[in-house]
Design an enzyme around this catalytic site. Sequence first.
Site, PDB file in Angstrom:
ATOM      1  N   GLN A 188      24.449  25.910 -17.827  1.00  0.00           N
ATOM      2  CA  GLN A 188      24.960  27.033 -18.728  1.00  0.00           C
ATOM      3  C   GLN A 188      26.248  26.990 -18.996  1.00  0.00           C
ATOM      4  O   GLN A 188      27.098  26.714 -18.051  1.00  0.00           O
ATOM      5  CB  GLN A 188      24.328  28.142 -17.617  1.00  0.00           C
ATOM      6  CG  GLN A 188      22.915  28.404 -17.460  1.00  0.00           C
ATOM      7  CD  GLN A 188      22.148  28.748 -18.817  1.00  0.00           C
ATOM      8  OE1 GLN A 188      22.516  29.054 -19.660  1.00  0.00           O
ATOM      9  NE2 GLN A 188      20.811  28.696 -18.459  1.00  0.00           N
ATOM     10  N   TYR A 216      11.117  23.689 -15.417  1.00  0.00           N
ATOM     11  CA  TYR A 216      12.452  23.358 -15.946  1.00  0.00           C
ATOM     12  C   TYR A 216      13.464  23.919 -15.010  1.00  0.00           C
ATOM     13  O   TYR A 216      14.273  24.526 -15.642  1.00  0.00           O
ATOM     14  CB  TYR A 216      12.466  24.036 -17.373  1.00  0.00           C
ATOM     15  CG  TYR A 216      11.130  24.001 -18.124  1.00  0.00           C
ATOM     16  CD1 TYR A 216      10.806  23.026 -19.068  1.00  0.00           C
ATOM     17  CD2 TYR A 216      10.245  25.381 -18.106  1.00  0.00           C
ATOM     18  CE1 TYR A 216       9.855  22.900 -19.885  1.00  0.00           C
ATOM     19  CE2 TYR A 216       9.297  25.163 -18.773  1.00  0.00           C
ATOM     20  CZ  TYR A 216       8.772  23.982 -19.863  1.00  0.00           C
ATOM     21  OH  TYR A 216       7.634  23.886 -20.626  1.00  0.00           O
ATOM     22  N   ASN A 221      19.554  25.849 -10.624  1.00  0.00           N
ATOM     23  CA  ASN A 221      20.426  27.055 -11.068  1.00  0.00           C
ATOM     24  C   ASN A 221      19.920  28.189 -10.607  1.00  0.00           C
ATOM     25  O   ASN A 221      20.389  29.022  -9.992  1.00  0.00           O
ATOM     26  CB  ASN A 221      20.750  26.875 -12.679  1.00  0.00           C
ATOM     27  CG  ASN A 221      21.979  28.122 -13.177  1.00  0.00           C
ATOM     28  OD1 ASN A 221      22.785  28.270 -12.484  1.00  0.00           O
ATOM     29  ND2 ASN A 221      21.462  28.736 -14.373  1.00  0.00           N
ATOM     30  N   GLU A 237      11.156  19.670 -12.541  1.00  0.00           N
ATOM     31  CA  GLU A 237      12.124  19.115 -13.477  1.00  0.00           C
ATOM     32  C   GLU A 237      11.743  17.663 -13.817  1.00  0.00           C
ATOM     33  O   GLU A 237      11.742  16.735 -13.033  1.00  0.00           O
ATOM     34  CB  GLU A 237      13.398  19.249 -13.310  1.00  0.00           C
ATOM     35  CG  GLU A 237      14.575  18.625 -13.894  1.00  0.00           C
ATOM     36  CD  GLU A 237      14.774  19.188 -15.320  1.00  0.00           C
ATOM     37  OE1 GLU A 237      14.833  18.605 -16.156  1.00  0.00           O
ATOM     38  OE2 GLU A 237      14.565  20.582 -15.554  1.00  0.00           O
ATOM     39  N   ASP A 297      12.306  28.352 -17.668  1.00  0.00           N
ATOM     40  CA  ASP A 297      13.244  28.765 -18.697  1.00  0.00           C
ATOM     41  C   ASP A 297      13.211  27.444 -19.633  1.00  0.00           C
ATOM     42  O   ASP A 297      13.976  26.475 -19.395  1.00  0.00           O
ATOM     43  CB  ASP A 297      14.583  28.473 -17.881  1.00  0.00           C
ATOM     44  CG  ASP A 297      15.946  28.541 -18.487  1.00  0.00           C
ATOM     45  OD1 ASP A 297      15.916  28.802 -19.655  1.00  0.00           O
ATOM     46  OD2 ASP A 297      17.045  28.495 -17.868  1.00  0.00           O
ATOM     47  N   CYS A 322      16.097  30.539 -24.513  1.00  0.00           N
ATOM     48  CA  CYS A 322      17.361  30.447 -25.299  1.00  0.00           C
ATOM     49  C   CYS A 322      16.891  30.514 -26.955  1.00  0.00           C
ATOM     50  O   CYS A 322      17.808  30.229 -27.616  1.00  0.00           O
ATOM     51  CB  CYS A 322      17.899  29.254 -25.152  1.00  0.00           C
ATOM     52  SG  CYS A 322      16.831  27.724 -25.509  1.00  0.00           S
ATOM     53  N   GLU A 356      20.233  34.745 -25.884  1.00  0.00           N
ATOM     54  CA  GLU A 356      19.616  34.600 -24.628  1.00  0.00           C
ATOM     55  C   GLU A 356      18.837  35.542 -24.063  1.00  0.00           C
ATOM     56  O   GLU A 356      19.332  36.636 -23.899  1.00  0.00           O
ATOM     57  CB  GLU A 356      20.577  34.103 -23.710  1.00  0.00           C
ATOM     58  CG  GLU A 356      19.913  32.948 -22.531  1.00  0.00           C
ATOM     59  CD  GLU A 356      19.844  31.648 -22.599  1.00  0.00           C
ATOM     60  OE1 GLU A 356      19.342  31.033 -21.863  1.00  0.00           O
ATOM     61  OE2 GLU A 356      20.675  31.136 -23.613  1.00  0.00           O
TER      62      GLU A 356
END
EC number: 2.1.1.-
Length: 364
Positions: A188, A216, A221, A237, A297, A322, A356
């Site tokens: 980010q 994802y 994070n 991921e 995400d 996003c 976002e």
Amino acid sequence: MQPGSAPTETYDVQFSEKIERTRDQFKDFFNGEIDAFRSPASEYRMRAEFKIWHDKDTGRACYAMHQPKVKNQVIPIEDFEIGSARIRELMPDVLAAVNNSTLLKQKLFQIEFLTATSGDAVVSLIYHRPLSEQWQAEAEQLQSTLRCQLIGRSRKQKIALGRDYVLETLLVNDKSYTYQQVETGFTQPNAAVCQKMLTWAQTVSADIGGDLLELYCGNGNFTLPLAQNFSRVLATEVSKTSVKSALYNIEQNGATNIAIARLSSEEFTEAMNKVRRFRRLENIDLDSYQFSTIFVDPPRAGLDTDTVKLASRFDNIIYISCNPDTLADNLASLATTHEVTRLALFDQFPYTEHRECGVILRRR
């Protein structure tokens, strides 16, 4: 507006406009108060990429960026007001060193900066030529002068003179989390807003319990702070770089209830539906999980049809987006089984059209 500028006097107006656009776009799904999170008005961007423009008249190199929405127009960048204080500190020193050295300047076409709130920094010099031992010797001197990590890259070549990552620390509800952020991996870009996103996600999921599935997950994070709220977390991921960082971050933060699987969302959906078996899941017993919640995400394309169907099987959905347009499309499908109970706006990219968003959905 010139790329990289921060017209701080307009911040409040543009932020209010984003809130109104978000309220209007999602009015069919949510009519409560939006959780709106501001960004610092300047020096908020922790990473930056610049083209290097070589002036044929003076022979000097300068930073440049493409003018948005104007094809083939390159704008010289004298100052990068949206960049972190560390980026703005490094930019003139790096450029001066490049212009004082034929070795460093020759066929240099891009410079990338990655910084952390601590001041940790990686600078990548990218070339259209192979890098020699002479280049490395000169670059090592520059790294010592700049007090940062320096990387040289060209086609099929990468020379990392130190680390190829920064260490970032983010504070979430009074607890610090340390993250390895690799120069080629996704992170980010707005650390201040990222902290607010993590805090929001952890706060709104505090009373759910059970197990969490995350798609994802990137470098972990959201995974790390969310793991505080759930018995177990299974995170997926597809990027090898991100998976490696996620495993590092899990170990560094002492998390013991997180498992990582290197799968795409489409592959994991096949695994959950028992359509395919994956060797990458051979040490993970999917049937042992008591999933209460899915966290997603996704990239700008949003969730594909099969992943939307997968998400609809969970009692709780936490969705960070996003791209509000694809979020709205996905919500239209999910609204048959779930209702939106919280809606958030995070101003990751001030002075742009970008928004976002985050939503919490609970089964009807």
